[in-house]
Design an enzyme around this catalytic site. Structure first.
Site, PDB file in Angstrom:
ATOM      1  N   CYS A 341      29.808  37.858  45.877  1.00 50.76           N
ATOM      2  CA  CYS A 341      31.133  38.105  46.435  1.00 50.76           C
ATOM      3  C   CYS A 341      31.201  37.605  47.884  1.00 50.76           C
ATOM      4  CB  CYS A 341      31.501  39.578  46.315  1.00 50.76           C
ATOM      5  SG  CYS A 341      33.276  39.887  46.445  1.00 50.76           S
ATOM      6  N   HIS A 441      30.191  41.328  40.580  1.00 49.92           N
ATOM      7  CA  HIS A 441      29.479  42.561  40.915  1.00 49.92           C
ATOM      8  C   HIS A 441      28.904  43.150  39.630  1.00 49.92           C
ATOM      9  CE1 HIS A 441      30.680  42.838  45.089  1.00 49.92           C
ATOM     10  NE2 HIS A 441      31.938  42.636  44.753  1.00 49.92           N
TER      11      HIS A 441
END
Length: 497
Positions: A341, A441
């Site tokens: 991310c 994630h």
């Protein structure tokens, strides 16, 4: 009739989340339909779950602890388990997430002045929905339940106890010292109607001979007329941490179960605004893998791989890396590197439409140049659970993974490659040589990815991986055993099932 137990604390980080998760699994093991709840949470460790109630969205965000507690309770997590989530952005400001959807940003004073009625109504609405469909609600408080300056607007503790008509279990941490004074002080300072709801106290993180505490326990019970129902030993079951307060300045997790010459070390920059660092927990449970969180003043000379985690503010954490000189460490590192991310965005060449704290203009900020990608920030936020096929994903430290992998995305910004790259995990991911980046994630919760990465680290370090490949025990059962064996649950009406 639904019963509710609020697990409250004398302070932050006293073990409330572990006790709540243990209770959820204990009750689920006995066939009780139990569900977790936290009226208001503050954490940058979030998970994507199904949106509840009347909403156009399919997915929303909740704090990691309620996701973990839902897993412990064996129920599908929804946004009702954590209807209000505050995600700190730095400089005293937080993003406000209501029933899974980001609705704006505010400082503390503005939050209570402009949003209080809305968030309280949302919390009670979500609680009512859960109570209508489950037999027991295990609610978790936040911080201390006895803050006189906040008691009139304490959503996670006081308001929840009242609108849920909850029993309250008070948790105190003896490791930090002053536990008995904290218990007496909390019972003295909490609102009278809240004190009347407290059914008992649990002391956590005790080391040594339990009998040593008996005189103090007897004294507290005599002073307060509230029983101490249990003492939990200092035995971490391995549940994901809720926030970065639990991370020491330079801490190591895992790797103690095999000889040092057969371990590898994964370095993780301890970013000032780190988020979703629980992405690293599955690695720390792999035999032989040490996960070490490095302050930005540290070196990477003694690590075998690096994972750059997510962040609530990519640009300012990138500038913090650069100011500390840690960018040079990351650029020079020649082992496997994975960015997740915000960490992925940092590894690219540039970040466009970037906002820097202290300025009003938007600008282009140079990245670390480890991947030929560029990110442009937008106003849209992507919150979604995803599944991708990673078979034949090519080179990089995640090569060798196969089949479907699942996880979730929570990010702003679009990332595109400026040169040909492999796509190891998802259409916006990139891999070149020993460096890979992805928005996924929960990446290492997928065994195929985890095994491929650990194999790549051992190969790069020219070390022999231990024969034992099984991860350590699932932590939910360990948390339930801890609570079941150390707490008199029969004295808690909503938990002594």
């Amino acid at each position: 009739m639904t019963r509710t137990l609020l697990v409250a604390g004398t302070a932050s980080h006293v073990g409330k989340s572990t006790v709540a998760a243990g209770l959820c699994r204990h009750l689920a093991d006995r066939g009780v339909d139990v569900v977790p709840f936290k009226g208001q949470n503050m954490s940058n460790n979030a998970r994507v779950v199904l949106a509840a109630g009347e909403t156009d969205a399919d997915w929303g965000e909740i704090g990691i602890s309620q996701y973990v507690q839902a897993q412990a309770a064996r129920v599908t997590p929804t946004t009702d388990s954590n209807p209000v989530l505050l995600k700190p952005r730095g400089d005293g400001e937080s993003q406000i997430v209501i029933q899974g959807e980001a609705v704006g940003h505010a400082r503390a004073g503005e939050y209570y002045e402009n949003h209080w009625e809305r968030v309280r109504d949302a919390a009670e609405e979500s609680y009512r929905r859960l109570a209508e469909s489950h037999d027991v609600v295990v609610a978790e408080g936040a911080g201390s339940i006895a803050e006189p300056n906040l008691s009139h607007r304490d959503l996670a503790n006081v308001e929840t106890a009242r609108f849920a008509d909850a029993d309250v279990l008070l948790v105190a941490d003896i490791e930090r010292g002053g536990a008995f004074a904290s218990i007496v002080g909390t019972l003295e300072l909490a609102p009278d109607d809240i004190t009347d709801r407290i059914v008992g106290v649990v002391i956590t993180k005790f080391r040594g001979d339990r009998s040593i505490l008996d005189p103090a326990i007897e004294d507290v019970e005599e002073r307060t007329d509230v029983p101490v129902l249990g003492v939990l030993p200092h035995d971490d079951p391995g549940l994901p941490a809720e926030d970065s307060v639990s991370l020491p300045e330079e801490g190591v997790r895992g790797g103690d179960d095999v000889p040092p010459n057969r371990t590898v070390t994964v370095g993780v920059p301890r970013l000032p605004r780190v988020s979703n660092f629980t992405d690293l927990e599955p690695l720390a449970r792999v035999p032989g893998v040490r996960v070490t969180y490095r302050p930005l003043s540290a070196s990477l000379a003694d690590v075998d791989a690096v994972v750059v985690p997510g962040t609530k503010n990519t640009v300012d954490d990138l500038l913090a890396l650069r100011e500390a000189g840690f960018d040079e460490e990351l650029v020079a590192f020649d082992g496997p590197v994975v960015g997740i991310c915000g960490g992925y965005q940092m590894l690219g060449d540039r970040i466009g439409n970037a906002h820097v704290e202290g300025t009003d203009d938007r600008q282009v900020v140079d990245g670390l140049g480890r991947l030929p990608v560029e990110t442009t920030f937008t106003t849209d936020k992507r919150v979604e659970a995803v599944t991708w096929d990673v078979s034949g994903s090519g080179s990089g430290p995640l090569a060798g993974a196969s089949g479907d992998v699942s996880g979730y995305e929570i990010h702003v910004g679009d990332t595109h490659a400026t040169e040909p790259v492999d796509r190891p995990v998802g259409p916006e991911s990139a891999a070149v040589g020993d460096v890979a980046g992805t928005y996924l994630h929960g990446l290492f919760e997928n065994r195929t990815v985890r095994e491929a990465f650990v194999d790549a680290v051992y190969d790069s370090a020219d070390r022999t991986r231990p024969d034992r490949r099984g991860d350590r025990e699932n932590p939910y059962g360990a948390a339930a055993t801890l609570v079941r064996e150390c707490v008199d649950l029969s004295a808690i009406p909503s938990a002594g099932q």
